[in-house]
Design a protein around this motif. Sequence first.
Motif, PDB file in Angstrom:
ATOM      1  N   GLU A  50       0.546  -1.196   0.129  1.00 30.03           N
ATOM      2  CA  GLU A  50       0.074  -0.029  -0.016  1.00 30.03           C
ATOM      3  C   GLU A  50       1.006   0.883   0.334  1.00 30.03           C
ATOM      4  O   GLU A  50       1.428   1.286   0.735  1.00 30.03           O
ATOM      5  N   HIS A  52       0.706   4.617   0.810  1.00 30.43           N
ATOM      6  CA  HIS A  52      -0.347   5.362   1.817  1.00 30.43           C
ATOM      7  C   HIS A  52       0.354   7.312   1.014  1.00 30.43           C
ATOM      8  O   HIS A  52      -0.526   7.893   0.875  1.00 30.43           O
ATOM      9  N   LYS A  53       1.709   7.909   0.425  1.00 33.63           N
ATOM     10  CA  LYS A  53       1.616   8.978   0.472  1.00 33.63           C
ATOM     11  C   LYS A  53       2.728   9.127  -0.524  1.00 33.63           C
ATOM     12  O   LYS A  53       3.892   8.118  -0.367  1.00 33.63           O
ATOM     13  N   ASP A  80       7.472  -1.794   7.018  1.00 36.57           N
ATOM     14  CA  ASP A  80       6.424  -0.193   6.987  1.00 36.57           C
ATOM     15  C   ASP A  80       7.964   0.984   6.858  1.00 36.57           C
ATOM     16  O   ASP A  80       9.216   0.900   7.486  1.00 36.57           O
ATOM     17  N   THR A  95       4.535   3.988   2.886  1.00 36.82           N
ATOM     18  CA  THR A  95       4.387   2.640   2.431  1.00 36.82           C
ATOM     19  C   THR A  95       4.470   1.401   3.471  1.00 36.82           C
ATOM     20  O   THR A  95       5.374   1.631   4.260  1.00 36.82           O
ATOM     21  N   SER A  96       3.604   0.373   3.044  1.00 40.01           N
ATOM     22  CA  SER A  96       3.433  -0.647   3.720  1.00 40.01           C
ATOM     23  C   SER A  96       3.430  -2.126   3.185  1.00 40.01           C
ATOM     24  O   SER A  96       3.032  -2.379   1.568  1.00 40.01           O
TER      25      SER A  96
END
Length: 115
Positions: A50, A52-53, A80, A95-96
């Motif tokens: 994922e 995220h930003k 992460d 990000t993860s």
Amino acid sequence: MRTVAMPADANAYGDIFGGWLMSLMDSGAGLVAARRAKGRAVTVAMDGVEFHKPVKVGDEVSVYAEITHVGRTSMVIATDAYRRERHSEEDEIVTSAKFTFVAIDDAGKPRAVDI
């Protein structure tokens, strides 16, 4: 792991390539896997990525990894990535992902994690 995002790692808009970030995360998770396996371990899967930003050129990027499951030959490592603007004290997750590693022997065959 900690590094600074550089212009060579970015697109024309100054956003860091996702592949560069995933490579950094894989390296961080690999260090944790090798330590737990007490030897060589290889990436066999990367799940649940994922973004995220975005990460920008000049941001400090930190990767944190933690083992969440250990099987007979494999390990799952939650990883992460965080960014911190160059002149800021606050960081944020960007990000993860979950990485699966398998411990291998000198012949490249799976081996038990606990030697």
